[in-house]
Design a protein around this motif. Sequence first.
Motif, PDB file in Angstrom:
ATOM      1  N   MET A 109       0.816  -1.202   0.000  1.00  0.00           N
ATOM      2  CA  MET A 109       0.000   0.000   0.000  1.00  0.00           C
ATOM      3  C   MET A 109       0.857   1.264   0.000  1.00  0.00           C
ATOM      4  O   MET A 109       0.562   2.211  -0.696  1.00  0.00           O
ATOM      5  N   ALA A 110       1.925   1.279   0.795  1.00  0.00           N
ATOM      6  CA  ALA A 110       2.789   2.459   0.849  1.00  0.00           C
ATOM      7  C   ALA A 110       3.365   2.765  -0.525  1.00  0.00           C
ATOM      8  O   ALA A 110       3.486   3.923  -0.904  1.00  0.00           O
ATOM      9  N   ASN A 111       3.733   1.723  -1.270  1.00  0.00           N
ATOM     10  CA  ASN A 111       4.269   1.916  -2.615  1.00  0.00           C
ATOM     11  C   ASN A 111       3.231   2.584  -3.515  1.00  0.00           C
ATOM     12  O   ASN A 111       3.577   3.449  -4.311  1.00  0.00           O
ATOM     13  N   ASN A 112       1.972   2.183  -3.381  1.00  0.00           N
ATOM     14  CA  ASN A 112       0.913   2.783  -4.202  1.00  0.00           C
ATOM     15  C   ASN A 112       0.801   4.286  -3.946  1.00  0.00           C
ATOM     16  O   ASN A 112       0.700   5.072  -4.880  1.00  0.00           O
ATOM     17  N   VAL A 113       0.821   4.667  -2.687  1.00  0.00           N
ATOM     18  CA  VAL A 113       0.728   6.085  -2.327  1.00  0.00           C
ATOM     19  C   VAL A 113       1.954   6.829  -2.839  1.00  0.00           C
ATOM     20  O   VAL A 113       1.846   7.919  -3.400  1.00  0.00           O
ATOM     21  N   GLU A 114       3.118   6.226  -2.666  1.00  0.00           N
ATOM     22  CA  GLU A 114       4.364   6.852  -3.104  1.00  0.00           C
ATOM     23  C   GLU A 114       4.358   7.085  -4.623  1.00  0.00           C
ATOM     24  O   GLU A 114       4.696   8.179  -5.086  1.00  0.00           O
ATOM     25  N   ILE A 115       3.965   6.088  -5.378  1.00  0.00           N
ATOM     26  CA  ILE A 115       3.911   6.230  -6.840  1.00  0.00           C
ATOM     27  C   ILE A 115       2.900   7.305  -7.230  1.00  0.00           C
ATOM     28  O   ILE A 115       3.163   8.132  -8.116  1.00  0.00           O
ATOM     29  N   THR A 116       1.758   7.329  -6.572  1.00  0.00           N
ATOM     30  CA  THR A 116       0.741   8.333  -6.878  1.00  0.00           C
ATOM     31  C   THR A 116       1.265   9.736  -6.621  1.00  0.00           C
ATOM     32  O   THR A 116       1.038  10.656  -7.414  1.00  0.00           O
ATOM     33  N   ILE A 117       1.984   9.917  -5.515  1.00  0.00           N
ATOM     34  CA  ILE A 117       2.567  11.225  -5.203  1.00  0.00           C
ATOM     35  C   ILE A 117       3.618  11.604  -6.247  1.00  0.00           C
ATOM     36  O   ILE A 117       3.630  12.726  -6.760  1.00  0.00           O
ATOM     37  N   LEU A 118       4.498  10.660  -6.572  1.00  0.00           N
ATOM     38  CA  LEU A 118       5.529  10.936  -7.576  1.00  0.00           C
ATOM     39  C   LEU A 118       4.904  11.229  -8.935  1.00  0.00           C
ATOM     40  O   LEU A 118       5.397  12.079  -9.683  1.00  0.00           O
ATOM     41  N   LEU A 119       3.823  10.549  -9.247  1.00  0.00           N
ATOM     42  CA  LEU A 119       3.117  10.798 -10.510  1.00  0.00           C
ATOM     43  C   LEU A 119       2.575  12.225 -10.538  1.00  0.00           C
ATOM     44  O   LEU A 119       2.625  12.891 -11.578  1.00  0.00           O
ATOM     45  N   ASP A 120       2.095  12.717  -9.402  1.00  0.00           N
ATOM     46  CA  ASP A 120       1.623  14.101  -9.334  1.00  0.00           C
ATOM     47  C   ASP A 120       2.763  15.088  -9.607  1.00  0.00           C
ATOM     48  O   ASP A 120       2.571  16.086 -10.287  1.00  0.00           O
ATOM     49  N   TYR A 121       3.937  14.814  -9.060  1.00  0.00           N
ATOM     50  CA  TYR A 121       5.072  15.724  -9.233  1.00  0.00           C
ATOM     51  C   TYR A 121       5.708  15.621 -10.618  1.00  0.00           C
ATOM     52  O   TYR A 121       6.072  16.627 -11.209  1.00  0.00           O
ATOM     53  N   TYR A 122       5.904  14.410 -11.087  1.00  0.00           N
ATOM     54  CA  TYR A 122       6.722  14.198 -12.282  1.00  0.00           C
ATOM     55  C   TYR A 122       5.968  13.610 -13.472  1.00  0.00           C
ATOM     56  O   TYR A 122       6.569  13.325 -14.500  1.00  0.00           O
ATOM     57  N   GLY A 123       4.677  13.436 -13.340  1.00  0.00           N
ATOM     58  CA  GLY A 123       3.894  12.783 -14.387  1.00  0.00           C
ATOM     59  C   GLY A 123       4.024  13.418 -15.761  1.00  0.00           C
ATOM     60  O   GLY A 123       4.045  12.726 -16.770  1.00  0.00           O
ATOM     61  N   GLU A 124       4.134  14.729 -15.796  1.00  0.00           N
ATOM     62  CA  GLU A 124       4.231  15.416 -17.089  1.00  0.00           C
ATOM     63  C   GLU A 124       5.528  15.109 -17.826  1.00  0.00           C
ATOM     64  O   GLU A 124       5.648  15.375 -19.018  1.00  0.00           O
ATOM     65  N   MET A 125       6.497  14.535 -17.125  1.00  0.00           N
ATOM     66  CA  MET A 125       7.767  14.192 -17.753  1.00  0.00           C
ATOM     67  C   MET A 125       7.730  12.796 -18.376  1.00  0.00           C
ATOM     68  O   MET A 125       8.685  12.376 -19.031  1.00  0.00           O
ATOM     69  N   LEU A 126       6.644  12.076 -18.156  1.00  0.00           N
ATOM     70  CA  LEU A 126       6.461  10.751 -18.750  1.00  0.00           C
ATOM     71  C   LEU A 126       5.692  10.888 -20.051  1.00  0.00           C
ATOM     72  O   LEU A 126       5.078  11.921 -20.326  1.00  0.00           O
ATOM     73  N   THR A 127       5.693   9.812 -20.837  1.00  0.00           N
ATOM     74  CA  THR A 127       4.860   9.818 -22.039  1.00  0.00           C
ATOM     75  C   THR A 127       3.399   9.715 -21.622  1.00  0.00           C
ATOM     76  O   THR A 127       3.074   9.301 -20.494  1.00  0.00           O
ATOM     77  N   GLN A 128       2.523  10.068 -22.530  1.00  0.00           N
ATOM     78  CA  GLN A 128       1.086   9.987 -22.241  1.00  0.00           C
ATOM     79  C   GLN A 128       0.687   8.553 -21.899  1.00  0.00           C
ATOM     80  O   GLN A 128      -0.083   8.326 -20.971  1.00  0.00           O
ATOM     81  N   LYS A 129       1.224   7.584 -22.617  1.00  0.00           N
ATOM     82  CA  LYS A 129       0.910   6.161 -22.349  1.00  0.00           C
ATOM     83  C   LYS A 129       1.370   5.767 -20.952  1.00  0.00           C
ATOM     84  O   LYS A 129       0.647   5.091 -20.213  1.00  0.00           O
ATOM     85  N   GLN A 130       2.582   6.166 -20.579  1.00  0.00           N
ATOM     86  CA  GLN A 130       3.086   5.834 -19.243  1.00  0.00           C
ATOM     87  C   GLN A 130       2.197   6.443 -18.165  1.00  0.00           C
ATOM     88  O   GLN A 130       1.848   5.776 -17.188  1.00  0.00           O
ATOM     89  N   ARG A 131       1.827   7.710 -18.356  1.00  0.00           N
ATOM     90  CA  ARG A 131       0.935   8.364 -17.394  1.00  0.00           C
ATOM     91  C   ARG A 131      -0.396   7.630 -17.319  1.00  0.00           C
ATOM     92  O   ARG A 131      -0.915   7.387 -16.228  1.00  0.00           O
ATOM     93  N   ASP A 132      -0.930   7.298 -18.471  1.00  0.00           N
ATOM     94  CA  ASP A 132      -2.221   6.604 -18.509  1.00  0.00           C
ATOM     95  C   ASP A 132      -2.144   5.261 -17.787  1.00  0.00           C
ATOM     96  O   ASP A 132      -3.002   4.955 -16.953  1.00  0.00           O
ATOM     97  N   PHE A 133      -1.129   4.483 -18.097  1.00  0.00           N
ATOM     98  CA  PHE A 133      -1.005   3.150 -17.487  1.00  0.00           C
ATOM     99  C   PHE A 133      -0.857   3.253 -15.967  1.00  0.00           C
ATOM    100  O   PHE A 133      -1.491   2.504 -15.229  1.00  0.00           O
TER     101      PHE A 133
END
Length: 120
Positions: free
Chosen positions: A1-25
């Motif tokens: 569960m902690a990993n899920n929260v951590e990834i979600t937080i990192l996605l909020d900060y750095y998501g725009e630096m990923l491809t659209q597909k990566q963000r979507d997945f």
Amino acid sequence: MANNVEITILLDYYGEMLTQKQRDFLSYYYNDDLSLSEIAENEGITRQGVRDAIKRAETLLYEMESKLGFAKRIDGIRDHLRQIIDCAESINAYNLDHGLSREINETTVRIKSLALDIIE
């Protein structure tokens, strides 16, 4: 569960630096709680393809945080702001017990309000 929260937080900060597909997945998997199979079926690719894309995106997020440290810095700032609020409350309590200066009371209320605005 902690990993899920951590990834979600990192996605909020750095998501725009990923491809659209990566963000979507990542969003489908972590935010929408879809399984790898469900994502694969919806996207018309294999389950393994989805898993690989998610793992690559996770690795990129962790690398960005390691190099840039935004999430860690923001967490540290929030912690310091909570400490500032605690100090303001202590000052206000002391003021109430030892003289009741209106200026001190107003200033501590303002400090707490500003700190809470930043946290939220």
